[in-house]
Design a protein around this motif. Structure first.
Motif, PDB file in Angstrom:
ATOM      1  N   ALA A  73      27.093   2.666  -8.751  1.00  0.00           N
ATOM      2  CA  ALA A  73      25.815   3.253  -8.855  1.00  0.00           C
ATOM      3  C   ALA A  73      25.101   3.427 -10.013  1.00  0.00           C
ATOM      4  O   ALA A  73      24.432   3.435 -10.374  1.00  0.00           O
ATOM      5  N   LYS A  74      25.595   2.191 -11.275  1.00  0.00           N
ATOM      6  CA  LYS A  74      24.343   1.050 -12.013  1.00  0.00           C
ATOM      7  C   LYS A  74      23.482   1.133 -11.042  1.00  0.00           C
ATOM      8  O   LYS A  74      21.877   1.009 -11.779  1.00  0.00           O
ATOM      9  N   LEU A  75      24.076  -0.161 -10.181  1.00  0.00           N
ATOM     10  CA  LEU A  75      22.788  -0.920  -9.514  1.00  0.00           C
ATOM     11  C   LEU A  75      22.135   0.596  -9.056  1.00  0.00           C
ATOM     12  O   LEU A  75      20.253   0.211  -8.939  1.00  0.00           O
TER      13      LEU A  75
ATOM     14  N   ALA B 242      23.552   5.749   5.386  1.00  0.00           N
ATOM     15  CA  ALA B 242      24.264   5.328   4.678  1.00  0.00           C
ATOM     16  C   ALA B 242      25.421   5.496   5.497  1.00  0.00           C
ATOM     17  O   ALA B 242      25.884   6.116   6.708  1.00  0.00           O
ATOM     18  N   ARG B 243      26.347   4.290   5.431  1.00  0.00           N
ATOM     19  CA  ARG B 243      27.775   4.660   5.935  1.00  0.00           C
ATOM     20  C   ARG B 243      28.443   5.702   5.956  1.00  0.00           C
ATOM     21  O   ARG B 243      29.145   6.255   4.558  1.00  0.00           O
ATOM     22  N   SER B 244      28.964   6.081   6.767  1.00  0.00           N
ATOM     23  CA  SER B 244      29.936   7.823   6.689  1.00  0.00           C
ATOM     24  C   SER B 244      31.002   7.627   5.365  1.00  0.00           C
ATOM     25  O   SER B 244      30.906   8.710   5.620  1.00  0.00           O
ATOM     26  N   ALA B 245      31.987   6.961   5.647  1.00  0.00           N
ATOM     27  CA  ALA B 245      32.292   6.695   3.956  1.00  0.00           C
ATOM     28  C   ALA B 245      31.207   6.868   3.299  1.00  0.00           C
ATOM     29  O   ALA B 245      32.309   7.138   2.180  1.00  0.00           O
ATOM     30  N   ALA B 246      30.738   6.886   3.101  1.00  0.00           N
ATOM     31  CA  ALA B 246      29.780   6.392   1.607  1.00  0.00           C
ATOM     32  C   ALA B 246      28.894   6.946   1.373  1.00  0.00           C
ATOM     33  O   ALA B 246      28.024   7.199  -0.099  1.00  0.00           O
ATOM     34  N   ALA B 247      28.788   8.403   2.007  1.00  0.00           N
ATOM     35  CA  ALA B 247      28.200   9.258   1.984  1.00  0.00           C
ATOM     36  C   ALA B 247      27.827  10.221   0.700  1.00  0.00           C
ATOM     37  O   ALA B 247      27.583  10.501  -0.092  1.00  0.00           O
TER      38      ALA B 247
ATOM     39  N   PHE C 175      29.598   9.148  -2.043  1.00  0.00           N
ATOM     40  CA  PHE C 175      29.167   8.061  -3.174  1.00  0.00           C
ATOM     41  C   PHE C 175      27.448   8.358  -3.049  1.00  0.00           C
ATOM     42  O   PHE C 175      27.459   8.832  -4.192  1.00  0.00           O
ATOM     43  N   TYR C 176      26.990   8.637  -2.009  1.00  0.00           N
ATOM     44  CA  TYR C 176      25.080   8.728  -2.732  1.00  0.00           C
ATOM     45  C   TYR C 176      24.629  10.485  -2.810  1.00  0.00           C
ATOM     46  O   TYR C 176      23.684  10.097  -3.205  1.00  0.00           O
ATOM     47  N   THR C 177      25.953  11.142  -2.239  1.00  0.00           N
ATOM     48  CA  THR C 177      25.176  12.348  -2.662  1.00  0.00           C
ATOM     49  C   THR C 177      25.181  12.772  -4.451  1.00  0.00           C
ATOM     50  O   THR C 177      25.245  13.519  -4.781  1.00  0.00           O
ATOM     51  N   LYS C 178      26.749  11.705  -4.435  1.00  0.00           N
ATOM     52  CA  LYS C 178      26.391  12.309  -6.423  1.00  0.00           C
ATOM     53  C   LYS C 178      25.640  11.325  -6.722  1.00  0.00           C
ATOM     54  O   LYS C 178      25.106  11.605  -8.447  1.00  0.00           O
TER      55      LYS C 178
END
Length: 150
Positions: free
Chosen positions: A85-87, A107-112, A114-117
């Motif tokens: 998140a910092k990056l 975005a990999r589905s598993a990381a969606a 993370f990106y939404t946040k």
């Protein structure tokens, strides 16, 4: 701490996290040395724990002044501790200062989540990248700080 790194410094984490331990030479992106691109790394002390590559590329449906995020990877031993998140937040600040209109990624589905946040929204249905897995296109619109063209 987030700082600029070389394309070569991204390769060990790309291999480990994104390419199931493939040789680093097979983890090089064609855009790694593209003009206007950048490589970022987040460090825990002296250890590089998260990497990302960002380069100018407009999404076909979202107009000019776009940048694409690619190769986002965090060391599994440091996952969930805020380094990624910092990056991404550093990248958003840099791109906003450069008057980019948006940043997008596959975005990999598993990381969606993370990106939404981090303020990204899904702009596609789920799709499969052969040999890698399910993904979504995601985008984050950026606020223009000032108009350098006027």
């Amino acid at each position: 701490m987030v700082k600029y790194i070389s394309a070569e410094q991204t390769l060990p984490l790309r291999s480990l996290v994104l390419r199931n331990g493939m040789p680093e030479a097979q983890c090089v992106f064609p855009q790694d040395h593209m003009e206007g691109g950048l490589h970022l790394g987040c460090f825990a002390g002296d250890q590089l724990v998260s990497v990302a590559t960002i380069f100018p590329e407009d999404h076909p449906e979202h107009g000019p002044h776009g940048f694409r995020l690619r190769g986002m990877a965090s060391d599994p031993a440091f996952a969930g501790k805020g380094y990624g998140a910092k990056l991404i937040n550093f990248a958003i600040d840099e791109l906003t200062s450069a008057n980019a209109a948006y940043i997008w990624c596959n975005a990999r589905s598993a990381a969606a989540a993370f990106y939404t946040k981090l303020g990204f929204t899904m702009i596609s249905e789920e799709f499969e990248i052969p040999g890698i897995g399910p993904h979504f296109n995601m985008i984050r619109l950026l606020a223009v700080k000032n108009n350098k063209l006027s």
